[in-house]
Design a protein around this motif. Structure first.
Motif, PDB file in Angstrom:
ATOM      1  N   ARG A 146       0.931  -1.375  -0.005  1.00 20.06           N
ATOM      2  CA  ARG A 146      -0.014  -0.066  -0.147  1.00 20.06           C
ATOM      3  C   ARG A 146       0.846   1.183  -0.018  1.00 20.06           C
ATOM      4  NH1 ARG A 146      -5.104   1.548   1.157  1.00 20.06           N
ATOM      5  NH2 ARG A 146      -5.854  -0.379   1.787  1.00 20.06           N
ATOM      6  N   THR A 147       1.945   1.187   1.005  1.00 23.01           N
ATOM      7  CA  THR A 147       2.916   2.385   0.862  1.00 23.01           C
ATOM      8  C   THR A 147       3.543   2.553  -0.367  1.00 23.01           C
ATOM      9  OG1 THR A 147       2.940   1.747   3.317  1.00 23.01           O
ATOM     10  CG2 THR A 147       4.674   3.470   2.570  1.00 23.01           C
TER      11      THR A 147
ATOM     12  N   ALA B   5       1.073   4.091  -2.905  1.00 20.13           N
ATOM     13  CA  ALA B   5       0.585   5.446  -2.461  1.00 20.13           C
ATOM     14  C   ALA B   5       1.793   6.717  -3.069  1.00 20.13           C
ATOM     15  CB  ALA B   5       0.279   5.509  -1.079  1.00 20.13           C
ATOM     16  N   ARG B   6       2.982   5.794  -2.613  1.00 20.30           N
ATOM     17  CA  ARG B   6       4.023   6.846  -2.890  1.00 20.30           C
ATOM     18  C   ARG B   6       4.038   6.949  -4.582  1.00 20.30           C
ATOM     19  NH1 ARG B   6       9.035   4.175  -1.966  1.00 20.30           N
ATOM     20  NH2 ARG B   6       8.067   3.786   0.060  1.00 20.30           N
TER      21      ARG B   6
ATOM     22  N   THR C  14      -4.429   6.487  -4.814  1.00 21.37           N
ATOM     23  CA  THR C  14      -5.317   6.867  -3.772  1.00 21.37           C
ATOM     24  C   THR C  14      -5.750   5.686  -2.575  1.00 21.37           C
ATOM     25  OG1 THR C  14      -7.473   6.700  -4.678  1.00 21.37           O
ATOM     26  CG2 THR C  14      -6.375   8.791  -4.808  1.00 21.37           C
ATOM     27  N   ASP C  15      -5.864   5.770  -1.459  1.00 20.20           N
ATOM     28  CA  ASP C  15      -6.099   4.899  -0.572  1.00 20.20           C
ATOM     29  C   ASP C  15      -7.415   3.967  -0.903  1.00 20.20           C
ATOM     30  OD1 ASP C  15      -4.551   4.546   1.493  1.00 20.20           O
ATOM     31  OD2 ASP C  15      -5.600   5.908   2.886  1.00 20.20           O
TER      32      ASP C  15
ATOM     33  N   ILE D 263      -6.272   1.912  -4.022  1.00 20.55           N
ATOM     34  CA  ILE D 263      -5.331   0.575  -3.384  1.00 20.55           C
ATOM     35  C   ILE D 263      -6.345  -0.590  -2.924  1.00 20.55           C
ATOM     36  CG2 ILE D 263      -3.910   0.032  -1.855  1.00 20.55           C
ATOM     37  CD1 ILE D 263      -2.435   2.653  -2.131  1.00 20.55           C
TER      38      ILE D 263
END
Lengths: 368, 260
Positions: free
Chosen positions: B224-225, B228-229, B233-234, B237
């Motif tokens: 996820r990280t 995201a980088r 978006t959350d 994901i």
């Protein structure tokens, strides 16, 4: 030393092929520069370079027509001498007992073109593992002896390179047959070539070359010096083995474990990681069985599986720590050198971008 | 097992599923005849209407449990099976129909069916292992031909099947493919996904969709990280984890993570 005009590079390919070598060299595939069989210099990534950073690799156009104007990519030469998957032998059930047949193919004569200084070191490290020890790997050795190596001194480093720290580059120092430095200046494009073996000298003698003039030699040296100066990433190896051994309980291992996917990519792209597993494959009758070797990784659970115990390195933390401390510390005890050559592949090809040099710095900054 | 006098029996049962895994077995063609030499196909309705009664030496189960009737039926099948192997994403994680687990199923029934009163369904679609003991779970949507033959062969030979549970990345690199995430910025579930498909999508420069479910030690949070980088978006994901294996615990937990 001799010079080869850039438009005469094809002669080298033709000559090597005439001598029975298949030529393996950098080539563009799937948005990266990988190693593959090629026919002519025009198959090389002419005019291309790469921009690398932790977890990122992008191809870019260069402003010139350099043949070797990029750093190392996702492949390493270990795939040539240690194929990712290899059938070692097969067995057939007989009336009484069984017979084993050797099914491995005879190694091909391979000319590797564009081998970088760090990669030569990596090959030397794998030689120590597979050839120099008490137990010689016959498959590795047979293929290794069929290689003709054309090294290329780096004219371009990636942001992830740190060979200067590891004393493995950017100039090719160890065993090669030919070493080339690509020079592009004042509308001239040529290679300064140096033979590193008798075979290499014979090949060089058969090409259209000129004796390198002092200015050309200086230009070649300048290329390497400029590359070395451009490498900003560092890994301080001073007392590193002891530092890591004394910090096995450092909180940084918890931190990296949160970021580590345990996907194994770092070990797959590492040019020195040599671990393999073997599996038996049987047919439905059980009369025919094959023994396969394939690349393994210390990031898998099976790797440290012990009967009755399960994996003895079940946490992400213990697996990352195992990999890094082996590479930078216990490798010295085991094989007499570092297991890291500073190529930076594990940094670039780690999707979260875990950076081995940063991990060392974090521990060094605040040791136990 | 070389004695041909009493061949072990094989049964194949279906629950809520698309039949794709059974078709994968039927499509094995070259391997099917030798397989039939070694085992008696006692119950496989997709292949033959001739059915032998249990008990069975090996039972393959496709599909997830979605009705009270099926919840009963799987208990009976377990009793009739020496070895029970669940095959495919439905049987091992609930399948795509487990998306109902994220919602209230009554809301669907009233919209989809003209006479909702006839529908007798469970609130969830669940894996076979949530109902009975399972001896082996073979992943995939659908399962891989070589893997299903390998599992049956290993059972016949009395050895452990060679079905690695490491990440897809290991197989991807063994094939010499270039990482689509690192080289192209493509979202790929490969680092948290169980190997076994043969790296179908990354070989076509596509990201992995996670058809084989979570790998042995999935660090979904780190993925996820990572995404995201790269600008996802959350919600995007979370959506990626809500696919064929949405109900696999590791994927479901990561899907739900931003809400917690």
């Amino acid at each position: 030393m001799h010079t080869i005009a850039s438009n005469k590079l094809a002669q080298l390919f033709i000559l090597l092929k005439k001598q029975g070598y298949a030529v393996i060299a950098p080539a563009l595939r799937d948005a990266a520069i990988i190693y593959d069989e090629v026919e002519t210099p025009s198959d090389l990534p002419v005019g291309w370079t790469d921009a690398q950073s932790p977890g990122s690799y992008r191809l870019k156009k260069r402003e010139d027509d350099a043949y070797f104007g990029y750093a190392v990519g996702p492949h390493s030469w270990k795939k040539v001498v240690l194929p990712p998957r290899m059938k070692l032998w097969a067995a057939r059930r007989e009336e009484k007992g069984f017979t084993i047949s050797d099914t491995t193919e005879a190694p091909r004569k391979l000319a590797l073109i564009g081998v970088r200084a760090c990669e030569l070191y990596a090959m030397a490290i794998q030689d120590t593992v597979f050839i120099k020890g008490d137990y010689v790997d016959p498959f590795y050795k047979a293929q290794r002896e069929k290689l003709f190596i054309v090294a290329v001194n780096c004219a371009q480093a990636a942001e992830t390179c740190f060979c200067v720290s590891m004393k493995t580059g950017p100039k090719a120092e160890t065993a090669y047959d030919l070493a080339l430095t690509e020079v592009i200046e004042n509308k001239r494009h040529y290679f300064v070539a140096e033979a590193g073996s008798r075979r290499g000298a014979a090949v060089l003698a058969a090409l259209s070359t000129a004796i390198a003039r002092p200015a050309e030699k200086t230009a070649a040296r300048q290329v390497i010096r400029k590359t070395a100066a451009s490498i900003k990433r560092t890994l301080d190896t001073d007392g590193l083995k002891t530092l890591l051994y004394e910090n096995l309980a450092h909180p940084r291992w918890n931190d990296v474990a949160e970021r580590c996917l345990t996907c194994g990519n770092c070990t797959m792209v590492c040019p020195t990681c040599f671990c393999t597993t073997v599996e038996e494959i049987t047919d439905l009758t059980g009369d025919h069985s094959e023994h396969w070797r394939r690349w393994d990784s210390c990031f898998t659970m099976d790797f440290s599986f012990i009967h009755g115990e399960g994996s003895v390195r079940s946490s992400n933390k213990s697996r990352y720590r195992q990999w890094m401390t082996h590479k930078l510390a216990s490798w010295h005890d085991q094989f007499g050198s570092s297991g890291c050559v500073g190529c930076g592949r594990c940094i670039t090809w780690c999707p979260p971008g875990i950076d081995i040099t940063e991990e060392v710095k974090a521990i060094r900054k605040n040791p136990a | 097992m070389n004695q041909k006098t009493a061949k072990p029996t094989l049964a194949v049962f279906k629950f809520a599923s698309c039949d794709g895994c059974q078709l994968t077995l039927l499509n094995c063609e070259d391997a099917l005849l030798p397989l039939a030499d070694e085992i008696e196909i006692a119950h496989f309705l997709e292949a033959s209407s001739a059915v032998l009664p249990g008990p069975y030496d090996v039972t393959l189960v496709e599909g997830s449990i979605t009705t009270p009737h099926d919840a009963q039926r799987i208990q009976e099948i377990r009793k009739q099976s020496k070895k029970l192997i669940s095959i495919g994403a439905c049987a091992t994680a609930g399948g795509i129909q487990a998306l109902r687990n994220f919602k209230n199923v009554d809301d669907f029934i009233s919209v989809v069916y003209a006479q909702p009163g006839y529908i007798d369904t469970l609130a969830t679609a669940t894996a076979i292992s949530e109902h009975v003991r399972v001896d082996f779970e073979l992943r995939g949507c659908p399962i891989d031909q070589k893997q299903v033959i390998e599992v049956l062969t290993a059972l016949l030979q009395g050895r452990r099947p060679d079905i690695p549970s490491h990440s897809l990345c290991v197989d991807c690199k063994q094939r010499g493919l270039v990482c689509v995430t690192v080289a192209q910025g493509t979202a790929c579930l490969g680092p948290v996904t169980h190997a076994g498909c043969g790296v179908l999508c990354p070989a076509c420069e596509r990201g992995c969709y996670g058809c084989f479910g979570p790998m042995e030690t999935p660090n979904t949070r780190a993925l996820r990280t990572t995404w995201a980088r790269r600008g996802m978006t959350d919600a995007e994901i979370s959506q990626a984890f809500k696919g064929i294996n949405a109900n696999a615990p590791a994927f479901r937990k990561e899907h739900d993570a931003p809400k917690r």
